[in-house]
Scaffold this motif. Sequence first.
Motif, mmCIF file in Angstrom:
data_model
loop_
_atom_site.group_PDB
_atom_site.id
_atom_site.type_symbol
_atom_site.label_atom_id
_atom_site.label_comp_id
_atom_site.label_asym_id
_atom_site.label_seq_id
_atom_site.Cartn_x
_atom_site.Cartn_y
_atom_site.Cartn_z
ATOM 1 N N ASN A 128 0.842 -1.197 0.000
ATOM 2 C CA ASN A 128 0.000 0.000 0.000
ATOM 3 C C ASN A 128 0.880 1.251 0.000
ATOM 4 N N VAL A 129 0.318 2.325 -0.561
ATOM 5 C CA VAL A 129 0.932 3.652 -0.446
ATOM 6 C C VAL A 129 0.783 4.104 1.003
ATOM 7 N N ARG A 130 1.716 4.937 1.491
ATOM 8 C CA ARG A 130 1.631 5.453 2.864
ATOM 9 C C ARG A 130 1.473 6.974 2.847
ATOM 10 N N VAL A 131 0.526 7.468 3.642
ATOM 11 C CA VAL A 131 0.232 8.907 3.660
ATOM 12 C C VAL A 131 0.361 9.405 5.102
ATOM 13 N N ILE A 132 1.105 10.482 5.288
ATOM 14 C CA ILE A 132 1.273 11.052 6.631
ATOM 15 C C ILE A 132 0.798 12.507 6.606
ATOM 16 N N VAL A 133 -0.028 12.863 7.596
ATOM 17 C CA VAL A 133 -0.557 14.226 7.673
ATOM 18 C C VAL A 133 0.252 15.010 8.702
ATOM 19 N N SER A 134 0.773 16.163 8.277
ATOM 20 C CA SER A 134 1.603 16.976 9.165
ATOM 21 C C SER A 134 1.439 18.441 8.774
ATOM 22 N N GLY A 135 0.409 19.087 9.350
ATOM 23 C CA GLY A 135 0.005 20.436 8.933
ATOM 24 C C GLY A 135 1.116 21.463 9.010
ATOM 25 N N SER A 136 1.982 21.374 10.037
ATOM 26 C CA SER A 136 3.073 22.348 10.143
ATOM 27 C C SER A 136 4.402 21.707 9.762
ATOM 28 N N ALA A 137 4.322 20.535 9.152
ATOM 29 C CA ALA A 137 5.525 19.797 8.727
ATOM 30 C C ALA A 137 6.458 19.515 9.903
ATOM 31 N N SER A 138 5.863 19.313 11.088
ATOM 32 C CA SER A 138 6.683 19.001 12.273
ATOM 33 C C SER A 138 7.157 17.545 12.265
ATOM 34 N N LEU A 139 6.661 16.757 11.323
ATOM 35 C CA LEU A 139 7.028 15.346 11.208
ATOM 36 C C LEU A 139 8.556 15.201 11.147
ATOM 37 N N ASN A 140 9.074 14.299 11.969
ATOM 38 C CA ASN A 140 10.528 14.103 12.032
ATOM 39 C C ASN A 140 11.036 13.388 10.761
ATOM 40 N N PRO A 141 11.896 14.055 9.970
ATOM 41 C CA PRO A 141 12.383 13.403 8.742
ATOM 42 C C PRO A 141 13.243 12.175 9.032
ATOM 43 N N LYS A 142 13.632 12.012 10.297
ATOM 44 C CA LYS A 142 14.431 10.818 10.657
ATOM 45 C C LYS A 142 13.551 9.700 11.222
ATOM 46 N N ALA A 143 12.246 9.856 11.123
ATOM 47 C CA ALA A 143 11.338 8.828 11.670
ATOM 48 C C ALA A 143 11.604 7.484 10.992
ATOM 49 N N HIS A 144 11.343 6.426 11.743
ATOM 50 C CA HIS A 144 11.586 5.049 11.270
ATOM 51 C C HIS A 144 10.968 4.799 9.891
ATOM 52 N N ILE A 145 9.774 5.337 9.662
ATOM 53 C CA ILE A 145 9.058 5.033 8.409
ATOM 54 C C ILE A 145 9.900 5.398 7.178
ATOM 55 N N PHE A 146 10.699 6.441 7.282
ATOM 56 C CA PHE A 146 11.478 6.878 6.119
ATOM 57 C C PHE A 146 12.672 5.955 5.832
ATOM 58 N N THR A 147 12.946 5.038 6.747
ATOM 59 C CA THR A 147 14.015 4.060 6.481
ATOM 60 C C THR A 147 13.434 2.814 5.805
ATOM 61 N N GLN A 148 12.105 2.739 5.701
ATOM 62 C CA GLN A 148 11.429 1.561 5.142
ATOM 63 C C GLN A 148 10.926 1.934 3.747
ATOM 64 N N ARG A 149 11.685 1.604 2.707
ATOM 65 C CA ARG A 149 11.452 2.172 1.374
ATOM 66 C C ARG A 149 10.668 1.258 0.442
ATOM 67 N N PHE A 150 9.758 0.450 0.939
ATOM 68 C CA PHE A 150 9.081 -0.523 0.069
ATOM 69 C C PHE A 150 7.941 0.052 -0.761
ATOM 70 N N SER A 151 7.397 1.246 -0.398
ATOM 71 C CA SER A 151 6.296 1.830 -1.190
ATOM 72 C C SER A 151 6.303 3.345 -1.007
ATOM 73 N N PRO A 152 5.628 4.068 -1.916
ATOM 74 C CA PRO A 152 5.669 5.535 -1.828
ATOM 75 C C PRO A 152 5.145 6.072 -0.494
ATOM 76 N N ILE A 153 5.775 7.155 -0.047
ATOM 77 C CA ILE A 153 5.330 7.871 1.164
ATOM 78 C C ILE A 153 4.956 9.290 0.733
ATOM 79 N N ILE A 154 3.712 9.664 1.035
ATOM 80 C CA ILE A 154 3.217 10.994 0.658
ATOM 81 C C ILE A 154 2.931 11.769 1.944
ATOM 82 N N VAL A 155 3.406 12.988 2.017
ATOM 83 C CA VAL A 155 3.140 13.831 3.187
ATOM 84 C C VAL A 155 2.145 14.911 2.780
ATOM 85 N N LEU A 156 1.083 15.072 3.591
ATOM 86 C CA LEU A 156 0.130 16.168 3.380
ATOM 87 C C LEU A 156 0.448 17.267 4.392
#
Length: 253
Positions: A97-125
């Motif tokens: 599945n595609v992965r979607v993360i919602v982060s209105g002020s873009a406070s999402l940590n770019p070093k979060a575990h999910i970004f090390t798991q590259r099996f499918s697209p990750i979209i940030v809203l």
Amino acid sequence: MAEAKRYVPIGKGIARKGRPYIYLNVAMSVDGKLAPASRHFVPFSSRRDQELLMLLRTEADAVMAGARTVDLGKVDLGPGGERFKKLRAAKGLAEHNVRVIVSGSASLNPKAHIFTQRFSPIIVLTTSRARKQRVNALRKVADEVLVSGGAEIDFPEALNLLREKWNIRTLLCEGGGEINGGLFRANVVDRLFVTISPVIFGGANAPTLADGIGVTHVRDATQLELFSLKRHKHELFLVYDVRPRRNTPAATM
Ligand SMILES: NC(=O)c1ccc[n+]([C@@H]2O[C@H](COP(=O)([O-])OP(=O)(O)OC[C@H]3O[C@@H](n4cnc5c(N)ncnc54)[C@H](OP(=O)(O)O)[C@@H]3O)[C@@H](O)[C@H]2O)c1
């Protein structure tokens, strides 16, 4: 496979133009909390409930969560092991599945575990109120960053884009409380899966099923219809359909 037979599939009865079909899944305490007041992720529901979550993912073109759910835990929002991937294939869905993360002020940590798991697209809203530097940092690790014009995510618009650009027809949101509240406020939820586990957490700071601004008047509440109820030992598995309101943005399957 025996588990799969007990599983209530998502309702595919709605076939209208517009956004994807949206279904939410949460495990909550009897007092409506998604986690203790520490807000740290602690699995508190049964193995059966965790199996349910994975089965629900087998019907989703995309799985979505809020920034805190993603970066406070070791979360990858992926399809799971081979057994689940086979179920996806049997339903005609992509292996991952595609992965979607919602982060209105873009406070999402770019070093979060999910970004090390590259099996499918990750979209940030995110939104235009997010600082450019943060958005740029996320652009480096995500496959796409979609920016809503206002201070809040325009969910109907963002969901339409996901439908059009990424061909997402079914989207499972897995919380937490703030993103759930936003989706209910935007009136874009079709079905809700709630597991009530036999614990009470208490605590005004603990996340609940739907946080954020909420509604001021009872008349504005999201109205639900109980679709099914199952009990296993002391845990309850409830499935609700959301009653459509006037001017509801419609789902497309
Ligand atoms: N029991 C369960 O089933 C379950 C499931 C998931 C999570 N949880 C628990 O729930 C807690 C996390 O929930 P939470 O409510 O704190 O966080 P959340 O909803 O996961 O994430 C909140 C963040 O997401 C962004 N966001 C959410 N809704 C938005 C909207 N409408 N517009 C713009 N941005 C939005 C914001 O990011 P910015 O800060 O960048 O603006 C916000 O700070 C954790 O304790 C987690 O373990 C439990």
